[in-house]
Structures are given as structure tokens and as C-alpha cells.
Write an enzyme that holds these catalytic residues in place. Sequence first.
Site, PDB file in Angstrom:
ATOM      1  N   TYR A  27       0.840  -1.205   0.000  1.00 26.99           N
ATOM      2  CA  TYR A  27       0.000   0.000   0.000  1.00 26.99           C
ATOM      3  C   TYR A  27       0.873   1.253   0.000  1.00 26.99           C
ATOM      4  O   TYR A  27       1.063   1.875   1.051  1.00 26.99           O
ATOM      5  CB  TYR A  27      -0.917   0.014   1.222  1.00 26.99           C
ATOM      6  CG  TYR A  27      -1.791  -1.208   1.369  1.00 26.99           C
ATOM      7  CD1 TYR A  27      -2.712  -1.566   0.377  1.00 26.99           C
ATOM      8  CD2 TYR A  27      -1.727  -2.006   2.511  1.00 26.99           C
ATOM      9  CE1 TYR A  27      -3.521  -2.675   0.521  1.00 26.99           C
ATOM     10  CE2 TYR A  27      -2.547  -3.122   2.663  1.00 26.99           C
ATOM     11  CZ  TYR A  27      -3.431  -3.449   1.665  1.00 26.99           C
ATOM     12  OH  TYR A  27      -4.233  -4.545   1.801  1.00 26.99           O
ATOM     13  N   TRP A  31      -3.925   6.281   2.423  1.00 29.90           N
ATOM     14  CA  TRP A  31      -5.271   5.722   2.554  1.00 29.90           C
ATOM     15  C   TRP A  31      -6.030   6.519   3.594  1.00 29.90           C
ATOM     16  O   TRP A  31      -5.481   6.864   4.649  1.00 29.90           O
ATOM     17  CB  TRP A  31      -5.209   4.260   3.003  1.00 29.90           C
ATOM     18  CG  TRP A  31      -5.371   3.296   1.880  1.00 29.90           C
ATOM     19  CD1 TRP A  31      -6.498   2.596   1.567  1.00 29.90           C
ATOM     20  CD2 TRP A  31      -4.387   2.915   0.900  1.00 29.90           C
ATOM     21  NE1 TRP A  31      -6.279   1.811   0.461  1.00 29.90           N
ATOM     22  CE2 TRP A  31      -4.993   1.981   0.032  1.00 29.90           C
ATOM     23  CE3 TRP A  31      -3.068   3.272   0.670  1.00 29.90           C
ATOM     24  CZ2 TRP A  31      -4.328   1.403  -1.037  1.00 29.90           C
ATOM     25  CZ3 TRP A  31      -2.395   2.708  -0.387  1.00 29.90           C
ATOM     26  CH2 TRP A  31      -3.023   1.780  -1.230  1.00 29.90           C
ATOM     27  N   GLN A 106     -14.101   6.140   2.202  1.00 28.84           N
ATOM     28  CA  GLN A 106     -13.857   5.138   3.249  1.00 28.84           C
ATOM     29  C   GLN A 106     -14.537   5.596   4.547  1.00 28.84           C
ATOM     30  O   GLN A 106     -15.119   6.684   4.567  1.00 28.84           O
ATOM     31  CB  GLN A 106     -12.340   4.963   3.457  1.00 28.84           C
ATOM     32  CG  GLN A 106     -11.787   3.707   2.794  1.00 28.84           C
ATOM     33  CD  GLN A 106     -10.368   3.360   3.212  1.00 28.84           C
ATOM     34  OE1 GLN A 106      -9.612   4.218   3.640  1.00 28.84           O
ATOM     35  NE2 GLN A 106      -9.994   2.095   3.071  1.00 28.84           N
ATOM     36  N   ASP A 168     -12.816  -4.755   3.235  1.00 20.63           N
ATOM     37  CA  ASP A 168     -12.914  -5.042   1.805  1.00 20.63           C
ATOM     38  C   ASP A 168     -13.407  -6.442   1.448  1.00 20.63           C
ATOM     39  O   ASP A 168     -14.215  -6.607   0.562  1.00 20.63           O
ATOM     40  CB  ASP A 168     -11.541  -4.862   1.141  1.00 20.63           C
ATOM     41  CG  ASP A 168     -10.954  -3.490   1.376  1.00 20.63           C
ATOM     42  OD1 ASP A 168     -11.362  -2.820   2.335  1.00 20.63           O
ATOM     43  OD2 ASP A 168     -10.066  -3.095   0.606  1.00 20.63           O
ATOM     44  N   GLU A 399      -0.394  -6.464   9.614  1.00 17.09           N
ATOM     45  CA  GLU A 399      -1.649  -5.830   9.209  1.00 17.09           C
ATOM     46  C   GLU A 399      -2.835  -6.432   9.975  1.00 17.09           C
ATOM     47  O   GLU A 399      -3.733  -5.733  10.401  1.00 17.09           O
ATOM     48  CB  GLU A 399      -1.820  -6.051   7.694  1.00 17.09           C
ATOM     49  CG  GLU A 399      -2.978  -5.339   7.062  1.00 17.09           C
ATOM     50  CD  GLU A 399      -2.997  -5.560   5.545  1.00 17.09           C
ATOM     51  OE1 GLU A 399      -2.125  -6.299   5.021  1.00 17.09           O
ATOM     52  OE2 GLU A 399      -3.891  -5.003   4.882  1.00 17.09           O
TER      53      GLU A 399
HETATM   54  C1  GLC Z   1      -6.967  -2.902   2.920  1.00 19.06           C
HETATM   55  C2  GLC Z   1      -8.009  -2.775   4.020  1.00 19.06           C
HETATM   56  C3  GLC Z   1      -8.448  -1.323   4.141  1.00 19.06           C
HETATM   57  C4  GLC Z   1      -7.239  -0.426   4.327  1.00 19.06           C
HETATM   58  C5  GLC Z   1      -6.182  -0.658   3.247  1.00 19.06           C
HETATM   59  C6  GLC Z   1      -4.867   0.052   3.536  1.00 19.06           C
HETATM   60  O1  GLC Z   1      -7.512  -2.613   1.685  1.00 19.06           O
HETATM   61  O2  GLC Z   1      -9.096  -3.599   3.797  1.00 19.06           O
HETATM   62  O3  GLC Z   1      -9.338  -1.170   5.222  1.00 19.06           O
HETATM   63  O4  GLC Z   1      -7.608   0.905   4.363  1.00 19.06           O
HETATM   64  O5  GLC Z   1      -5.895  -2.020   3.150  1.00 19.06           O
HETATM   65  O6  GLC Z   1      -4.365  -0.359   4.771  1.00 19.06           O
END
Ligand code: GLC
Length: 434
Positions: A27, A31, A106, A168, A399
Site C-alpha cells: 500500500y 489511505w 472510506q 474489503d 496488518e
Molecule cells: C486494505 C483494508 C483497508 C485499508 C487498506 C490500507 O484494503 O481492507 O481497510 O484501508 O488495506 O491499509
Amino acid sequence: MKKIEQAKQILQENWRDGFTIPTSRLYPFQWMWDSGFVSMGTSEFNLKMSLTEIAKMFTGQWDNGMLPHILFHSEIEKTYFPNYDFWECWVNQGASLNPKTSGITQPPVYGFVLADILQKHWNKPDVKDFVRHIYPKLVHYHSFLYNYRDPHSEGLFYIFHPWESGRDNSPLWDESMDQIEITPGAIPEYTRRDTSIADASERPTQQKYDRYVYLLELGKKYKYDGHQIAEESPFLIQDNMMNAILIKSNESLIEIASDLGLDAGQVKEWQALSTANYDNKFWSDELDTYVGYDLRHEKQMKHREIGGFVPLFASIPSDDKATKLNDYLQSLSARGYYLVPSFDVDSPLFDSRRYWRGPIWPQMNWMIYKGLKNYAFDDTAKMVKDDLIHLIENLGFHEYFEAQKVVADGLTKGYGGNNFSWTASSYIHLCSVD
Ligand code: GLC
């Protein structure tokens, strides 16, 4: 042994140009709800980082008020799918183009995030000024949810993509998702990136991913206009967790306004509507928990899952309902689960390893801990806090984590990404409270 220094170091290492990535590689951008939780953590030791992070989030706000779920600050990073070019947000005239963003939102956490930071730093004039500056932008975000995502004016907004929920890959979405038929040519060709970075057995299946892309394309087709999407989307859900978070954030905005002498008239009206309708819509007498509502098929989604406990955080349930939620958590612990598994452990859909289908999530424990404290369920709150701290100290800053004690105790690490920002932040936060 406490690992506070390690947690701070993770947050510092995940810091980019004014924001914190959730974890490197998997990621690599900003976010939305991650940033909210992270800024509460950084506010404990580096206020500048914390406020900069929030300000950066709002640079991606759309003209209609939406805060997007991802801000793609860096265009160099091409390893992520779907990247900014796939979202094509420019189809919406008011979309942010700098930074480029996704086209969905979100969970609306920023109200309680700001209140938390203001409460910790109430004596600092620059923090008050900062909150005054963000306040109208945040009200504008809430207005987006009420104006574009609430077709029947119930004070309860809908989502049209599972990624908006933050949970998700929860089995909650399976039924709606499985009804989407993907005909040849319905979705463009694409290449997933997540499964080349993380273990495929911990990630969503290909069948799911095609449907994620389908809903994304639907958003694009309607220029991400909430009114038109509500007419057509096969996935149209009022999520009980997100609406509880909205109610909590409204309450925080009202408190902030009263502390700083700001106008909260509109927020109070929204709040009255949302709280009046919440229980009727989401409480299930059959399951003794809160559940989601499928607006497309007009029915409650009868599943026990982690979002059902978040109303405690917003002080929504009566004492009687809260006691039922608390009793259930106690029974899970007695049956050999760490708290709080993300899905019903008795369901055939429970999967203790795959993301959102069973494992424990740090930021969820943080909200549920606070919720249990609201009702003075101190023993359960302590379990929720201690379980997470124990898992992190034994299995690392991952995570998410295995929920079955017998399994977790035999593992050497958690699941998903490592050196994860909201894990570090939740750890710092939970170690600082009783
Ligand atoms: C995944 C999780 C989401 C989160 C993202 C970044 O997609 O489901 O809730 O914001 O990762 O950590």
C-alpha cells in the site's frame, strides 16, 4: 516488553512527503481511514507529523465534499492496482486532479480523530487554529454523505463498493457480489498486483476481484455521481459500521463546535435524523447484534461480524443491547478466541487467515475498546486491549492477526503486510490508556 520505540520507528519509516503509507510495497499511497488512525498515534509524540498528515488528506477533497479512499501523491509508484489512471476520476468535474485520487470513499473517521487530537492538545492555540481550519471541510465531507449517498433521506448513507467499507473482503458482501454477472467485455483487462506481493491465500479470490473492477467501472460510467449510481448499482449497501462511525464523528463535530464557538446547526440536524433511524434499520433481534442493510434488495444482511460492535463506540445501543454485545464478546474469549475476530466464528464463511473473513484488525480493537469503556464494560475492554497488545508483541507489527488462540500461539508472525502503520499507531494508543 513494551515496543513503543519500535512502533514510533515504523511510523517514521512509513512517513513520506507529508503523509504515512500503510506499509511499503503493498500500500504505497495515502489511505483515508488509515491516515486518521495514524494521525491519532503520531499526535502522541510528534504533533507536527499528525497535523501535516490530516492537512495532506484534505488536499484530495473533491468539490462535492468527498474524501477519496486513496490519494496517489506519488506518480512514480506504478506497482499498485488499480492505480490513478485506472480510476479516471477526471470524468467527475469536481474531482481532485492534484493529488490524483480514487473515486470512492472510506469510513468517515476524521470527526473523532480531530476531537481526539484537540482533547490531547487543548491548551495549544495552533492546534485550535488547525481544527478551526479543517472543521468546515469536514462538515463539507459529511454533507457529501448526506446529499449524494442517502437516496431516501434517512440519515444513513450507502456504499457502492466493498472497498468503501474498509472491510474489503468480508463475507458480508458475498451475496451481493455473487449476483453480479460478468459478461464477456463487461470489464477491461487488468493485472492484479497484490498477489505478487502478499500471500494469495490471505488475499481476495479472482472471482471477487473481477467484481471489484465491475463496480469501479460502474462508478466511472456515472462520473462517480452518487444519485445515478444509486439508480443502477447492484451493490448498494447501508453499512452499519460506517454509519456508526459517521454518528460518532458528528457527535465529535458538535463537541468541537461547542468548544471553539463554531456553528454546528446543520450537523445537529443530520445527527438527529441518523440516530433516529439507526436502530430500526440495523438492529437484528434474531442475532442480537447490529447488521448491514442491503438497499438494493431491501433486506437486512443477517451476519454477525465485527462492524456490529462499533455502535458501542458511538454510544448508540441501549444498555440492554450493549449488554448482549458484551456477553457475546465474553463468550468468544471463553471459547478460545482472541478478541475481536472480524467475522462470525460459527459461520461456514469464517476463514481465520483470509483478510476480513476472520482475523483480528488493530484499528477495530481500538474502536471497540473505546466503545466498551463507554458502557463501563471494563473487563471486556481490557481483554480487547490486552489481546491485541499480546498479539503484536508476539507476532510483530502486522496488518492483521490469527484469531484462534491455539493457532496464533503456534505462529511466528501475523498476516498481511508487516511494519504496518495503523498497527503501530493502535499499539501506541492502547499502551497509553488504562
Ligand atoms: C486494505 C483494508 C483497508 C485499508 C487498506 C490500507 O484494503 O481492507 O481497510 O484501508 O488495506 O491499509
